[in-house]
Structures are given as structure tokens and as C-alpha cells.
Scaffold this active site. Sequence first.
Site, PDB file in Angstrom:
ATOM      1  N   ARG A 142       0.851  -1.191   0.000  1.00  0.00           N
ATOM      2  CA  ARG A 142       0.000   0.000   0.000  1.00  0.00           C
ATOM      3  C   ARG A 142       0.884   1.238   0.000  1.00  0.00           C
ATOM      4  NH1 ARG A 142      -3.557  -0.905   5.192  1.00  0.00           N
ATOM      5  NH2 ARG A 142      -4.169   1.240   4.762  1.00  0.00           N
TER       6      ARG A 142
ATOM      7  N   ARG B 118     -14.743  -2.574  17.042  1.00  0.00           N
ATOM      8  CA  ARG B 118     -14.148  -3.288  18.167  1.00  0.00           C
ATOM      9  C   ARG B 118     -13.729  -2.313  19.262  1.00  0.00           C
ATOM     10  NH1 ARG B 118      -8.985  -3.563  19.566  1.00  0.00           N
ATOM     11  NH2 ARG B 118      -8.395  -2.619  17.583  1.00  0.00           N
ATOM     12  N   ARG B 119     -13.031  -1.260  18.884  1.00  0.00           N
ATOM     13  CA  ARG B 119     -12.606  -0.263  19.858  1.00  0.00           C
ATOM     14  C   ARG B 119     -13.802   0.479  20.438  1.00  0.00           C
ATOM     15  NH1 ARG B 119      -7.745   1.775  15.869  1.00  0.00           N
ATOM     16  NH2 ARG B 119      -6.070   0.454  16.705  1.00  0.00           N
TER      17      ARG B 119
ATOM     18  N   LYS C 179      -3.606  -7.501  10.430  1.00  0.00           N
ATOM     19  CA  LYS C 179      -4.959  -7.225  10.926  1.00  0.00           C
ATOM     20  C   LYS C 179      -5.866  -6.696   9.825  1.00  0.00           C
ATOM     21  CE  LYS C 179      -4.778  -2.436  12.579  1.00  0.00           C
ATOM     22  NZ  LYS C 179      -5.130  -1.540  13.689  1.00  0.00           N
ATOM     23  N   ASP C 180      -5.277  -6.171   8.740  1.00  0.00           N
ATOM     24  CA  ASP C 180      -6.062  -5.643   7.635  1.00  0.00           C
ATOM     25  C   ASP C 180      -6.224  -6.642   6.498  1.00  0.00           C
ATOM     26  OD1 ASP C 180      -6.386  -3.171   8.880  1.00  0.00           O
ATOM     27  OD2 ASP C 180      -4.530  -2.375   8.038  1.00  0.00           O
TER      28      ASP C 180
ATOM     29  N   ALA D  10     -12.854   4.476  13.694  1.00  0.00           N
ATOM     30  CA  ALA D  10     -13.512   3.733  12.614  1.00  0.00           C
ATOM     31  C   ALA D  10     -13.679   2.260  12.973  1.00  0.00           C
ATOM     32  CB  ALA D  10     -12.710   3.861  11.325  1.00  0.00           C
ATOM     33  N   SER D  11     -13.208   1.857  14.142  1.00  0.00           N
ATOM     34  CA  SER D  11     -13.218   0.453  14.547  1.00  0.00           C
ATOM     35  C   SER D  11     -14.371   0.169  15.501  1.00  0.00           C
ATOM     36  CB  SER D  11     -11.891   0.105  15.239  1.00  0.00           C
ATOM     37  OG  SER D  11     -11.987  -1.099  15.961  1.00  0.00           O
TER      38      SER D  11
ATOM     39  N   ARG E 133     -11.038   8.193   9.637  1.00  0.00           N
ATOM     40  CA  ARG E 133     -10.236   7.227   8.901  1.00  0.00           C
ATOM     41  C   ARG E 133      -9.069   7.933   8.225  1.00  0.00           C
ATOM     42  NH1 ARG E 133     -12.729   4.167   4.617  1.00  0.00           N
ATOM     43  NH2 ARG E 133     -10.666   3.187   4.700  1.00  0.00           N
TER      44      ARG E 133
ATOM     45  N   CYS F 167     -15.273  -6.321   9.385  1.00  0.00           N
ATOM     46  CA  CYS F 167     -15.006  -5.034  10.025  1.00  0.00           C
ATOM     47  C   CYS F 167     -16.254  -4.436  10.649  1.00  0.00           C
ATOM     48  CB  CYS F 167     -14.395  -4.071   9.007  1.00  0.00           C
ATOM     49  SG  CYS F 167     -15.403  -3.916   7.528  1.00  0.00           S
TER      50      CYS F 167
ATOM     51  N   GLN G  25      -0.730   9.657  10.176  1.00  0.00           N
ATOM     52  CA  GLN G  25      -0.466  11.096  10.158  1.00  0.00           C
ATOM     53  C   GLN G  25      -1.746  11.893   9.909  1.00  0.00           C
ATOM     54  OE1 GLN G  25       1.310   8.756   8.699  1.00  0.00           O
ATOM     55  NE2 GLN G  25       3.495   9.100   8.993  1.00  0.00           N
ATOM     56  N   THR G  26      -2.600  11.382   9.035  1.00  0.00           N
ATOM     57  CA  THR G  26      -3.863  12.063   8.744  1.00  0.00           C
ATOM     58  C   THR G  26      -4.739  12.138   9.980  1.00  0.00           C
ATOM     59  OG1 THR G  26      -3.847  11.412   6.413  1.00  0.00           O
ATOM     60  CG2 THR G  26      -5.989  11.949   7.380  1.00  0.00           C
ATOM     61  N   ARG G  27      -4.837  11.036  10.701  1.00  0.00           N
ATOM     62  CA  ARG G  27      -5.688  11.026  11.889  1.00  0.00           C
ATOM     63  C   ARG G  27      -5.123  11.911  12.996  1.00  0.00           C
ATOM     64  NH1 ARG G  27      -7.123   4.730  12.744  1.00  0.00           N
ATOM     65  NH2 ARG G  27      -5.488   4.320  11.205  1.00  0.00           N
TER      66      ARG G  27
END
Length: 349
Positions: free
Chosen positions: A40, A171-172, A116-117, A168-169, A189, A282, A193-195
Site C-alpha cells: 500500500r 471493536r474499539r 490485521k487488515d 472507525a473500529s 479514517r 469489520c 499522520q492524517t488522523r
Amino acid sequence: MNVTLLPSDALLRVAAEAARRSHGLSGSSRRTLPLRVGTRTSPLALVQTRHFLNRLSHFCPVLRDLEAFQEHQISTEGDRNLTQRLAEIGGKGLFAKEIHEALQAGQIDFAVHSLKDLETHLPDDLVLACTMTREDARDVIIRRDRSVEVDPNDPFAALTEGAVIGCASVRRQAQMLARRPDLRFCLLRGNVQTRLAKLADGACDATLLALAGLRRLGLEDRADIILEPEHMLPASGQGIVGVTVRRSDEELRELLGAIEDLEARWVSTAERALLDLLDGSCRTPIGGYARIENNELYLRGLVASEDGSFILHRELRGAPHDAAAIGREVGAMLKRDTPADIFAEMTRD
């Protein structure tokens, strides 16, 4: 317990080919250089890929001075679409779809992923050939306002009443709401760095990230509140880098197997088996975290409702070589003890 394996015959063949190339010699080899690696485009993905290639070169020093690897950066739908939850646009497989299409088409030789992805079911002609040593699997909270002191025994108390959490999770979100139902959530999302930039700009009061990613990016100092697994069970595969190849490429599978971390293979096998049995996606609040203790594999799993009103843990110990069976058994216990209406809601199409 990290297990180091000696270089395989395939790795030695690559070294021999590299030596021939370095001396301008001709010679036939089934494996030609450079090896093309798919990744990616995010900064974390690139760091992980380059770390993996350095690790591979460590076992074959002659590769270090040659152009033995060719990096192919591939944009994925999961990275491009940041305005919707993954569940709404096709699931976590969107972080690998284009990469695996390139692998199947022979445009790349192998691909490096955050495990995990990576979807639980790979295309039939692809396999997970290698798992690397696990980095710290814990989640962290990062707050804009760090003035409230953190109690390690109750880390969520450091969040202000009604705080907005960028996340965005599911689970969290589920695990936080189970302890703090007053919290509010907004979709956040993008790459690390973006977050962090969106948090700094006031998009939310706090967000969550994986400690492994922060460490790999040299941003561990941003980890405000580190959450122990008893407070936030990690995602299956979190902190592990995995490498996929074509099933038919036996030589490359052998090469990659030479640097596999056996402990990472065991724990990831258990965690992914749990996820597979629960048909986890997800949109499903599922956690799974395994570790090796005193030569035993210990797996703890979680199923929850998205709003945190239901949360269930189950755990099991056993021999590491029984990792898949342990994962399936914990998954079966969770499925058996989860109310049917909750599980039906989680797994609906």
C-alpha cells in the site's frame, strides 16, 4: 520466544543469482531479480515493507548492495475512500484487493501487509507465506487535552464527560462504550499522520491507534494512554506483518519461510482461526489476542455489540502446534454463549 531459522535452499539460490549479477556473469535461474514487492502507499505500509526487505537482506548479505527488490506502490480502495466505514464499502479486504489482483496477474512476486487488515479468506491461488515478529499489539488513546492525569487501573476515566472519539473500529468503540457509555463517536479514517492531524485540528477530542504503528513510524511519544489487553483487547493480527505469495510459487514460499517468526505464526493462526469461525468482518466487534507463556499458547477472544451493551470474553490454553484448533474452540465458545439476536445483527449482510 522468537525462533530464528537458517537460510533455506531457495534463499541461497537467490544469493547465488545475486552474486552472478554482481560479477556480470550469465547463468540460468528459475528465480530472476529483482523480486517485485507490492505494498500500500501509506507511510506506515512503506516503512513496514522496507523493514521486511531489510530483514530478508540480513539473511542474504549480498542482496544489500544490489537492486534485488523492486517496490510497487499500489493504491487500494480502502485507502482512497475515507468518508465511509469499511463495512459500507466492502470490508477490510479493500486494503488488499488491488494488491492481490496484481499478484495474481504476475505483476508482482509477493506483497507485504498489516496482518490485521488482511481478510481471513484469501483467494484460492494465494497463501500467507510468512509472518514477522510481532510488535507491541496494544491500542493507545491519544487526547488533544492531556491535562487529566491517567489512572492505569481505569484509563478511560482520563476522558472528559461526553468526549468525542474519532474512530472507525467497531471493536474499539464497543469496548470503550462498555465502560464509558457517555462517550460519543465520529468517523475518523486515514493513515496515522492524517488522523493525528485531524485530531490536532479539533475534529475530535481523542482517537485510538495501534502502538505498533506509532513505533514503526517513530511516533511512540504520541502514545498518550497505552491500553492493556484487559482494558482493550486488540484486533486479531494486530502488530504483525504478513507476506502473501502465489500458491504455485514454491521457491519463493520456501525463501520467505526461512525468515518466518514461528511465534508470530502460532499466535496469528489462533487469532485468525477465531475470526474465521465467527465469520468476523469489520462490522463485527471481535477481538482476539494470543501469546506464548511457558511454552503454552494462551488465547483470549471477545464478542460485543456495537453499542457496548453486551460484551463477552472467553479464553483457552493449549499447545502452540494446536493453534488453529484453539482458535476455533474459543470462537465456538463465543458463538455458543452470544445471544442469537446479537450475533445475527453483527453478521448480517
